[in-house]
Structures are given as structure tokens and as C-alpha cells.
Design a protein around this motif. Structure first.
Motif, PDB file in Angstrom:
ATOM      1  N   SER A 164       1.903  -6.156  -8.418  1.00  0.00           N
ATOM      2  CA  SER A 164       1.256  -4.880  -7.898  1.00  0.00           C
ATOM      3  C   SER A 164       1.371  -3.863  -9.026  1.00  0.00           C
ATOM      4  O   SER A 164       0.448  -3.133  -9.694  1.00  0.00           O
ATOM      5  CB  SER A 164       1.622  -4.514  -6.784  1.00  0.00           C
ATOM      6  OG  SER A 164       1.793  -5.389  -5.677  1.00  0.00           O
ATOM      7  N   ALA A 205      -5.989   5.069  -3.520  1.00  0.00           N
ATOM      8  CA  ALA A 205      -4.797   4.508  -3.582  1.00  0.00           C
ATOM      9  C   ALA A 205      -3.777   5.336  -3.114  1.00  0.00           C
ATOM     10  O   ALA A 205      -2.595   4.990  -2.366  1.00  0.00           O
ATOM     11  CB  ALA A 205      -4.135   4.173  -5.017  1.00  0.00           C
ATOM     12  N   LEU A 231       2.622   1.503  -3.389  1.00  0.00           N
ATOM     13  CA  LEU A 231       1.955   1.559  -4.402  1.00  0.00           C
ATOM     14  C   LEU A 231       1.392   3.139  -4.458  1.00  0.00           C
ATOM     15  O   LEU A 231       1.144   3.880  -5.464  1.00  0.00           O
ATOM     16  CB  LEU A 231       0.718   0.650  -4.193  1.00  0.00           C
ATOM     17  CG  LEU A 231      -0.636   0.764  -5.100  1.00  0.00           C
ATOM     18  CD1 LEU A 231       0.003   0.464  -6.878  1.00  0.00           C
ATOM     19  CD2 LEU A 231      -1.693   0.029  -4.789  1.00  0.00           C
ATOM     20  N   ALA A 232       1.143   3.746  -3.239  1.00  0.00           N
ATOM     21  CA  ALA A 232       0.720   5.353  -3.224  1.00  0.00           C
ATOM     22  C   ALA A 232       1.944   6.121  -3.936  1.00  0.00           C
ATOM     23  O   ALA A 232       1.482   6.924  -4.735  1.00  0.00           O
ATOM     24  CB  ALA A 232       0.232   5.822  -1.756  1.00  0.00           C
ATOM     25  N   PRO A 286       0.662  -0.942  -0.025  1.00  0.00           N
ATOM     26  CA  PRO A 286       0.029   0.000  -0.036  1.00  0.00           C
ATOM     27  C   PRO A 286       0.933   1.191  -0.080  1.00  0.00           C
ATOM     28  O   PRO A 286       0.664   2.201  -0.832  1.00  0.00           O
ATOM     29  CB  PRO A 286      -0.825  -0.178   1.138  1.00  0.00           C
ATOM     30  CG  PRO A 286      -1.199  -1.481   1.504  1.00  0.00           C
ATOM     31  CD  PRO A 286       0.330  -2.153   1.059  1.00  0.00           C
ATOM     32  N   LEU A 295      -1.592  -2.354 -11.442  1.00  0.00           N
ATOM     33  CA  LEU A 295      -1.808  -1.023 -11.795  1.00  0.00           C
ATOM     34  C   LEU A 295      -1.848  -0.462 -12.815  1.00  0.00           C
ATOM     35  O   LEU A 295      -2.653   0.237 -13.510  1.00  0.00           O
ATOM     36  CB  LEU A 295      -0.807  -0.389 -10.808  1.00  0.00           C
ATOM     37  CG  LEU A 295      -0.808   1.382 -10.849  1.00  0.00           C
ATOM     38  CD1 LEU A 295      -2.211   1.696 -10.376  1.00  0.00           C
ATOM     39  CD2 LEU A 295       0.325   1.812 -10.022  1.00  0.00           C
ATOM     40  N   LEU A 303       1.995   5.561  -7.763  1.00  0.00           N
ATOM     41  CA  LEU A 303       1.039   6.035  -8.472  1.00  0.00           C
ATOM     42  C   LEU A 303       1.238   7.570  -8.314  1.00  0.00           C
ATOM     43  O   LEU A 303       0.802   8.229  -9.517  1.00  0.00           O
ATOM     44  CB  LEU A 303      -0.496   5.727  -7.843  1.00  0.00           C
ATOM     45  CG  LEU A 303      -1.873   6.170  -8.465  1.00  0.00           C
ATOM     46  CD1 LEU A 303      -1.946   5.696  -9.986  1.00  0.00           C
ATOM     47  CD2 LEU A 303      -2.787   5.678  -7.701  1.00  0.00           C
ATOM     48  N   GLY A 360     -10.341   5.774  -7.512  1.00  0.00           N
ATOM     49  CA  GLY A 360      -9.301   4.903  -7.616  1.00  0.00           C
ATOM     50  C   GLY A 360      -8.091   5.530  -6.938  1.00  0.00           C
ATOM     51  O   GLY A 360      -7.108   5.018  -6.082  1.00  0.00           O
ATOM     52  N   VAL A 361      -7.781   6.541  -7.688  1.00  0.00           N
ATOM     53  CA  VAL A 361      -6.501   7.204  -7.528  1.00  0.00           C
ATOM     54  C   VAL A 361      -6.481   7.957  -6.120  1.00  0.00           C
ATOM     55  O   VAL A 361      -5.416   7.740  -5.033  1.00  0.00           O
ATOM     56  CB  VAL A 361      -6.228   8.527  -8.605  1.00  0.00           C
ATOM     57  CG1 VAL A 361      -5.050   9.244  -8.084  1.00  0.00           C
ATOM     58  CG2 VAL A 361      -5.887   7.770  -9.957  1.00  0.00           C
TER      59      VAL A 361
END
Length: 513
Positions: free
Chosen positions: A194, A235, A15-16, A12, A198, A19, A231-232
Motif C-alpha cells: 500500500s 483517499a 492510508l487516509a 483505507p 501510494l 496520505l 485522488g487525494v
């Protein structure tokens, strides 16, 4: 399965960050590409230059492009008196933005120049201005082609963002690089899956938007855009400001097992002292000290010889004690970095061979190696062949190997074991030296400096007495034999431990729990 689930627990936060970086680069790429595409469609000369530049960028390996921004931004920061971060988010953003340009720009130019001339003439015939013609006629017709380019750019950007780890920007690449180094395939798999998930999710939602544009279905466009936006936002939740963020300590680590273990050892002690910790791993020697000076990381372990040669640019080899004293004074005066102390062991570069080969050929030192080096293959870690220590060794000993190749450290040892290499630049605290029965060659001319493991603290944390007190028990407390055991737990082929498990074993062995 347990290892994979444990690895997924790290997703998590990374991923943040991943992104945020990829989305920012894509948005910036759009802001540059869209007006440039319109201009290029109107002027053939501009199109040749713009498309030529964007195509040229694609020929540069993404890792090299990321690395090139470090010295560029560092020089620019020095020129303007500081304030421009040379590590982390900014260089990653700029490099990925350049990668996003080509597909958006090319599809935009192709779409605009490929419109039916009769449509353009009709727009001119009803008296539309250039702006009206672009907004009401050209843009709607070109949008499906342009969206295809945006989808390509999004997938490329998300994939290339994994490489931002090397310049100090957190991403899913942290897991991939760490997993490759420690052969933790669950970590590699979690990072790859992941990143792929994404990219596929973003591409699918953009594909729905493209379909809606092509078939003029506004509801479909808005629903897909809403899903993408929500979603963004979710995330990015791990990056939202939280109470107590000032207590978060960022621990840096280079890209090999010992560094991962020591980072976790530091993290455990700081957590017991009440700090929250996060890790920036896989950093190269060329950038990690800069990350500390700039405050991108707060604490990490380096080696005295690396600072002496790479940062202070010294070629002489004083005693280890004298070197430590000079490094501490230099770091304090030039950057405000605090050297808390040496951990008690040395991890020096040490040339090693298979014991049987060394005995058979009568080689005990680098001096003995000189005459026979043209018949031998040399393998090093990814950095050594470009480091000043290698230049110093070649100056002291005129070695001329038949071949010299750089490997990930794990595969360097495997190259020696499989006889693809005859000599390697090993590490003196590596447990694989004993496990693989390697002979370490002497350095009678003292070409290689000492490499005491030293604990360095960023200027912003240099006065934090609680942090220093939490880490002080590590100073002078880790014997090299114990460090070798911990390293081998991570590096061995069977019954492999994670860096976190090895760090907890090390704490228990040293009585630090």
C-alpha cells in the motif's frame, strides 16, 4: 489469501492518515523551500547554510528524528503552559517536513544558478523588475528541474511516514510494525504494498505534470493535477467527519503480541457496549503514557513497574499492592488518568536461559549469573537496555556480559534458540518460556519491580461510567497461565493466530463473550 484480504481491510483508514501526513509535510516543505531556494540562489552565503542544514538533516535516521521531536515539543509545551501536542501528527509533520527540504531546495538552487546568463541579461535589458523576472523568466525555465526535486521529496516523505507509528501517528506503518512483531507476513505485505503503491501513484502523476511543464502542455498539467487532487480527496474520505465520532474510543498498544491481543480484547468489549473503536498500535513505552495524558489515546494496558520506574522515576521496590495504590493516586493527581484496576496477571522482566545451559552451569538466579556473565552473550528487547530496570539490575548484580544486543522481541527468542544469545530479558507472561523450555532466573535482591498489567483510562474518559462498566469485568479476571496461552497462539511458528483471533479465544476462555 484470506489473511491478506483481511489485512487489506485495514488499509483505507490508515492510508487516509498516511496520505494526510505526507501531503501536509510536502506542502509545508514547499512553502519553506521555494522562497529559501530563491534567496539562496541570490546569496552564496545563504545557500551554504541552507543546503548544509538540509544535508545534515538527511544524515539523521528518520526514526531518530521523529523521536527527537517528542522531548523537544514536550519541553516546549511545559514552558508555555501546555497546549502543544508532543505526540502524533505534529512531531511527525515537523520531522517529515525537514526530510522534504533537501531535494526541493537543492534542485531549486541548482536550476536558478544554472540559467543561461544571456537570458537573465535579456530580461534585465527589457526593464523587468526582480519579481517579473522571477515569475515570467526564471520560474518557467526552472520548473522542470524543480519538479524532479518535488517528486523525490514526495517519494521520500511517503516512505518515511511509515515510521510515524512510533510516535503515535496512525499510518501504514501500523500494519508493518504489527506484522513484524507477530510475524503476520500478510499484514506486512499489505502495509508495504500500500505504501509503495501510494508512492508510485503520486510519483507518476507528478511525473506527468513535470512532462507537461517541460513541453509546455498546459492541458496535460491540469488533467494530471486534477487526477492528483481528486485522488487525494477520495483517499482522505475515511477521515471526513461523521455522525457519532464522539463515540469513537482510541485504544493504544505497545509493540508486542500481548499488547495487540489486549487492545483487541478491550475493543471487543467496547464495541458490544455501543462504541466505535480504532487502534493506535506499536507505541513505545516512552511515549504511550504521554499519549494517554494528552488524549491521543483513550485507554490502554500498561504495567505497574513501567509506570513506577519510567514515569514516577522511583528506584525502590515496594510490594505489588502498595505500588498499585501509589500509582493510582499519582496518576489521578498529576494528570487525571484513571487506573481502573489490575487485570490479574503480571508480565515482569525475567532473565531466562536455555534450561540445559542453566542446569549445566549451576545457574538458578541472577546472583549465580554474575561470575560467569563475561563468557555469555545477552539479548534484550528494543527498550530494555535503556530502561531504569536494567540500571537497577546492574547496580544490584554487577553483570558484565561479553556482548549485549537489542532485538525485536520475536527475534530475541530466536537468538536464544539459535545460540546467538545465552541470556535474554524475557517476559514472565510469554508462552515461549515454556515452549522453548527456558529456565527463569531468580531475583533474590528484588532489583526488578512488580509488573501487574493495569488498565488506564485517559482524563477525558475518566468519568465515562459506561466505558468503565464495559471494561470492569476484565479487572482481576485474567490469570497469567491463560494469558500465556493466548500470547503463544500469536507467537508460535506454526498454525499462528492473529491478535484478534487470540483475543476472541481469550474472551471465550474467560467466559466474557
Amino acid at each position: 489469501m484470506n489473511a491478506f484480504m483481511e489485512a487489506m481491510g485495514r488499509v483505507p483508514d490508515l492510508l487516509a492518515a498516511h496520505l494526510l501526513l505526507a501531503a501536509s509535510a510536502l506542502v509545508l516543505g514547499l512553502l519553506i523551500s521555494l522562497p529559501l531556494a530563491v534567496w539562496s540562489a541570490r546569496h552564496a552565503g545563504v545557500a551554504r547554510v541552507a543546503l548544509g542544514f538540509a544535508s545534515l538533516v538527511q544524515t539523521i535516521p528518520s526514526l531518530a528524528l521523529l523521536a527527537l521531536f517528542y522531548p523537544l515539543l514536550l519541553s516546549l509545551s511545559t514552558l508555555v503552559g501546555g497546549g502543544i501536542p508532543a505526540l502524533g501528527f505534529l512531531p511527525s509533520l515537523l520531522a517529515l517536513t525537514l526530510y522534504a527540504l533537501l531535494p526541493i531546495l537543492r534542485n531549486g538552487v541548482t536550476g536558478l544558478t544554472g540559467l543561461d546568463p544571456a537570458v537573465i541579461e535579456a530580461a534585465d535589458g527589457v526593464g523587468m523588475t526582480a519579481g517579473q523576472k522571477l515569475r515570467l523568466v526564471e520560474a518557467p525555465l526552472v520548473a522542470p528541474v524543480l519538479m524532479a526535486g518535488i517528486r523525490t521529496a514526495a517519494v521520500w516523505t511517503i516512505g518515511a511516514a511509515t515510521l510515524s507509528t512510533t510516535v503515535g501517528q496512525p499510518s501504514l506503518g501500523d500494519m508493518i510494525f504489527a506484522g513484524l512483531q507477530t510475524q503476520n507476513w500478510a499484514l506486512v505485505l499489505a502495509g508495504c504494498l500500500s505504501a509503495a503503491a501510494l508512492a508510485l501513484a503520486v510519483d507518476a502523476l507528478l511525473g506527468v505534470i513535470e512532462h507537461g511543464i517541460r513541453h509546455r502542455r498546459r492541458a496535460q498539467i491540469w488533467i494530471a493535477a486534477a487526477f492528483l487532487g481528486v485522488g487525494v480527496v477520495f483517499a482522505l474520505a475515511p477521515l471526513w467527519p461523521r455522525a457519532g465520532d464522539g463515540q469513537v474510543v482510541t485504544i493504544g498498544a505497545k509493540g508486542f503480541s500481548e499488547q495487540y491481543i489486549l487492545a483487541r480484547l478491550i475493543g471487543h468489549r467496547l464495541e458490544r457496549a455501543g462504541y466505535r473503536v480504532r487502534y493506535r498500535e506499536g507505541l513505545g513505552s516512552a511515549v504511550v503514557f504521554g499519549a494517554l495524558k494528552s488524549g491521543n489515546i483513550d485507554v490502554y494496558v500498561d504495567y505497574s513497574g513501567t509506570i513506577w520506574a519510567n514515569e514516577m522515576h522511583h528506584s525502590d521496590v515496594p510490594t505489588r499492592a502498595a505500588m498499585l495504590g501509589q500509582i493510582a493516586e499519582w496518576a489521578r493527581k498529576t494528570s487525571g488518568v484513571k487506573l481502573l484496576g489490575a487485570l490479574g496477571f503480571e508480565n515482569a522482566y525475567a532473565f531466562a536461559m536455555r534450561s540445559a545451559d542453566a542446569q549445566k552451569r549451576g545457574i538458578a538466579s541472577l546472583s549465580d549469573l554474575v561470575a560467569i556473565s563475561p563468557d555469555l552473550n545477552f539479548a534484550s528487547d528494543l527498550e530494555f537496555l535503556e530502561r531504569p530496570e536494567w540500571a537497577a539490575v546492574r547496580h544490584a548484580y554487577p553483570l558484565k556480559f561479553k556482548s549485549a544486543h537489542a532485538y525485536n522481541p520475536t527475534f530475541m527468542y530466536r537468538a536464544l534458540d539459535s545460540k546467538q544469545a545465552d541470556v535474554i530479558s524475557a517476559f514472565s507472561s510469554d508462552g515461549r518460556i515454556a515452549a522453548q523450555h527456558l529456565a527463569v532466573l531468580g531475583d533474590p535482591r528484588r532489583a526488578i519491580p512488580g509488573y501487574d498489567a493495569i488498565l488506564l483510562i485517559a482524563p477525558g474518559r475518566a468519568q465515562d461510567e459506561r466505558l468503565a462498566a464495559a471494561l470492569a469485568p476484565l479487572v482481576g479476571h485474567i490469570p497469567v497461565e491463560v494469558m500465556r496461552e493466548a500470547n503463544y497462539q500469536v507467537d508460535r511458528d506454526d498454525d499462528k493466530a492473529s491478535p484478534d483471533q487470540a483475543a476472541r479465544w481469550l474472551e471465550k476462555r474467560l467466559g466474557l463473550q
